[in-house]
Design an enzyme around this catalytic site. Sequence first.
Site, mmCIF file in Angstrom:
data_model
loop_
_atom_site.group_PDB
_atom_site.id
_atom_site.type_symbol
_atom_site.label_atom_id
_atom_site.label_comp_id
_atom_site.label_asym_id
_atom_site.label_seq_id
_atom_site.Cartn_x
_atom_site.Cartn_y
_atom_site.Cartn_z
ATOM 1 N N ARG A 73 18.226 -0.844 1.377
ATOM 2 C CA ARG A 73 18.396 -1.340 0.017
ATOM 3 C C ARG A 73 17.937 -0.288 -0.979
ATOM 4 O O ARG A 73 17.022 0.473 -0.723
ATOM 5 C CB ARG A 73 17.591 -2.622 -0.202
ATOM 6 C CG ARG A 73 18.191 -3.864 0.459
ATOM 7 C CD ARG A 73 17.358 -5.099 0.189
ATOM 8 N NE ARG A 73 16.052 -4.998 0.795
ATOM 9 C CZ ARG A 73 14.937 -4.648 0.162
ATOM 10 N NH1 ARG A 73 14.959 -4.427 -1.145
ATOM 11 N NH2 ARG A 73 13.805 -4.558 0.801
ATOM 12 N N TYR A 201 25.751 -1.474 3.295
ATOM 13 C CA TYR A 201 24.714 -1.772 4.297
ATOM 14 C C TYR A 201 23.711 -2.824 3.836
ATOM 15 O O TYR A 201 23.269 -2.821 2.684
ATOM 16 C CB TYR A 201 23.970 -0.482 4.654
ATOM 17 C CG TYR A 201 22.994 -0.643 5.813
ATOM 18 C CD1 TYR A 201 23.407 -1.186 7.023
ATOM 19 C CD2 TYR A 201 21.659 -0.266 5.684
ATOM 20 C CE1 TYR A 201 22.518 -1.341 8.074
ATOM 21 C CE2 TYR A 201 20.761 -0.406 6.732
ATOM 22 C CZ TYR A 201 21.201 -0.953 7.927
ATOM 23 O OH TYR A 201 20.320 -1.101 8.971
ATOM 24 N N LYS A 210 19.937 -11.233 0.440
ATOM 25 C CA LYS A 210 18.968 -11.078 -0.640
ATOM 26 C C LYS A 210 19.557 -11.410 -2.012
ATOM 27 O O LYS A 210 18.883 -11.992 -2.862
ATOM 28 C CB LYS A 210 18.377 -9.661 -0.632
ATOM 29 C CG LYS A 210 17.629 -9.325 0.661
ATOM 30 C CD LYS A 210 16.514 -10.298 0.911
ATOM 31 C CE LYS A 210 15.975 -10.358 2.319
ATOM 32 N NZ LYS A 210 15.493 -9.181 2.956
ATOM 33 N N HIS A 230 11.143 -15.419 0.400
ATOM 34 C CA HIS A 230 11.330 -14.390 1.436
ATOM 35 C C HIS A 230 10.366 -14.702 2.589
ATOM 36 O O HIS A 230 9.350 -14.026 2.761
ATOM 37 C CB HIS A 230 11.021 -13.013 0.816
ATOM 38 C CG HIS A 230 11.389 -11.847 1.679
ATOM 39 N ND1 HIS A 230 10.768 -10.622 1.561
ATOM 40 C CD2 HIS A 230 12.315 -11.693 2.651
ATOM 41 C CE1 HIS A 230 11.299 -9.778 2.435
ATOM 42 N NE2 HIS A 230 12.228 -10.388 3.101
ATOM 43 N N SER A 252 9.362 -6.615 3.306
ATOM 44 C CA SER A 252 10.351 -6.089 4.247
ATOM 45 C C SER A 252 9.693 -5.221 5.314
ATOM 46 O O SER A 252 8.830 -4.402 5.010
ATOM 47 C CB SER A 252 11.383 -5.269 3.481
ATOM 48 O OG SER A 252 12.017 -6.083 2.533
ATOM 49 N N CYS A 254 7.576 -5.937 7.622
ATOM 50 C CA CYS A 254 6.141 -6.171 7.831
ATOM 51 C C CYS A 254 5.885 -7.280 8.847
ATOM 52 O O CYS A 254 4.783 -7.807 8.923
ATOM 53 C CB CYS A 254 5.455 -6.485 6.509
ATOM 54 S SG CYS A 254 5.335 -5.048 5.427
ATOM 55 N N ASP A 281 13.651 -14.690 7.887
ATOM 56 C CA ASP A 281 13.671 -13.866 6.665
ATOM 57 C C ASP A 281 13.671 -14.665 5.371
ATOM 58 O O ASP A 281 13.042 -14.262 4.415
ATOM 59 C CB ASP A 281 14.899 -12.949 6.695
ATOM 60 C CG ASP A 281 14.794 -11.787 5.720
ATOM 61 O OD1 ASP A 281 13.747 -11.119 5.704
ATOM 62 O OD2 ASP A 281 15.765 -11.547 4.974
ATOM 63 N N ARG A 379 19.237 -1.463 12.385
ATOM 64 C CA ARG A 379 19.073 -2.912 12.605
ATOM 65 C C ARG A 379 20.097 -3.477 13.581
ATOM 66 O O ARG A 379 21.100 -2.839 13.892
ATOM 67 C CB ARG A 379 19.172 -3.649 11.264
ATOM 68 C CG ARG A 379 17.994 -3.304 10.351
ATOM 69 C CD ARG A 379 17.939 -4.184 9.131
ATOM 70 N NE ARG A 379 16.797 -3.819 8.301
ATOM 71 C CZ ARG A 379 15.796 -4.644 7.987
ATOM 72 N NH1 ARG A 379 15.786 -5.894 8.416
ATOM 73 N NH2 ARG A 379 14.805 -4.247 7.221
#
Length: 598
Positions: A73, A201, A210, A230, A252, A254, A281, A379
């Site tokens: 991002r 992406y 998001k 989130h 993100s 974590c 998420d 990912r």
Amino acid sequence: MKLNEIKNETLRSWIWQMAALCQPEQIVIIDGSEEQREELLQLALRNGDLIKLNQDKHPGCYYHRSDSADVARTEHLTFICTPDKDQAGPTNNWMQPQEARDRATEIFQRSMRNRIMYVIPFSMGPVGSEFSKIGVQLTDSLYVVLNMMIMTRVGANVLDALGYKGDFTRCLHGLASLDPERRLILHFPQDNEIWSVGSGYGGNALLGKKCLALRIASYQARQEGWLAEHMLIMGIEGPDGRLFYIAAAFPSACGKTNLAMLIPPEGLKAKGYRVFTIGDDIAWFRVNTDGQLWGINPEAGMFGVAPGTNSQSNPNAMATIVKNTIFTNTLLTPDYGVWWENGEGQTPANGVNWQGLPWYPGLTDADGKKVMGAHPNSRFTAPLIQCPSVSNRIDQPQGVPISAIIFGGRRASVMPLVYEAFNWKHGVYVGATAASEVTAAQTHGIGDLRFDPMAMLPFCGYNMADYFSHWLRVGQRLNPAPKIFHVNWFRKDDDGNFLWPGYGENLRVLEWIIDRCRNAVTAQKTAIGYMPNPADLDLNGLDLAPDALTKLLAIDKDLWLKEMEAREKFLRDKLGTTVPVEIFQQHLELKERLKKMD
Ligand code: GTP
Ligand code: SPV
Ligand code: MN
């Protein structure tokens, strides 16, 4: 399916309008059928969007490489476009809506010539649930289509649910040139619309994630009295068979995916602990008529970080991605398998890396820097239903009742392993002042410590100070409110080693959290909140250094007072006076308690 079969007139005319702008050669509506998916896969293989992996080893799996300047991002190119800058607030990039549309129009214009525009009707949340929101994404990326078909509920039944008059989020996406200079991720909350161009992406391109489920949804949630967060949601069944659902917000990369599907360590398994995954998420919460907070996972798949994922760290993720998975930006091995750093099995002798370059272990670049096989933000996209720990309640329209909310982040120092807020208000302050070291999930500032309230800094679709007020308001309607905790799996010793083993062992901390939720253990009242009596943490079978637990639970007064100064700067200088007075009050009270500490 033909365009004129779409019953919703607003949708039909919007598609025509956007097609006039982008001028695709053809428009294809995604109906969710297996036949169509198969056709699209074949096309993606022909046009190079996907590479077929070794189907014996990886059935139904494909590989994709995004542009090497398009691998995470890009928060500096992400904008909230409200008429008034204050509505976006001081933590968001803002652009005046007309200017945003003009700038993006220039890039979208004719950008789909000789290309297909796909129309993806998708539902965030179970189709037809009161919780759910419908979106329609237009895109010229087949890779995005195939990812959306995993990540969301896609197909003709969504159009049926939308009906003649239903409302939906308009999501326009185009690859255009993929030039970061011509990349914009634009949100128009008042228009329920998203325009994203120049990236293919992740959160930049899978617009249900998001952009819709957090930025647009958080704006709607505030107006409609709910929460879009989130967060992961997991169920934990204890020795007495009672199931507790908890939600956790970490920034993100974590540890949400890892925590959401952890495998209980032996001792806890023997006690009867079982874990069920609802989401990894995003969570949407509503206050039910019973006064409790109920939550759903609006997604249907996981888009998980590959590096570090192996059968030691996350066996359930490894089991989830054995089939029907799209791998992006990992290493491609000569036998059409995938590999990533700290992954599974032997390091391959060679392969083609995330940049499409020949790679071997130990390869260095011109500056002598190690070249990675997989990008740190590479990912996998996999259906959540394939996860061995998946809950049988993921499609339940009313969701699950939430007993605890956990905030956390990557903190090498200061933050203890776990503490509990005194009450909802204090908990909102704990979330509001959470900070974390920036990860590779975004392109800029990796490693810097930054405040990331509720892990929502890059995802809140409106003024962060108003978001805090909204949390406080929702709390007033909760009876009982979930208890709020803060955790840190990432505290390090003086040599830079993690003090806590993390991963599955985190259940030991969750056990304490659940015990607190059912009033089964007492706790120590400290300046920062309630903390565990060391004897109440089950450390059986854990090989911790002798003083590790003491260090993990230590509150260093000087470091905390420094932290308080940084918080004050963030709250006062960055967020400003619109921060609710309750938050400042919590801050001052904590400072007083810390000063009184000996
Ligand atoms: P997003 O998908 O970006 O929102 O990330 P996430 O919060 O789901 O993070 P994820 O679970 O994918 O973890 C990201 C990285 O943190 C991986 O490299 C993991 O190996 C690492 N990680 C996860 N949990 C732990 C933990 O308990 N301890 C340590 N030391 N590392 C962890
Ligand atoms: C995150 O960055 O928090 C993610 C990955 O979950 S992305 O979908 O790219 O936002
Ligand atoms: Mn995330």
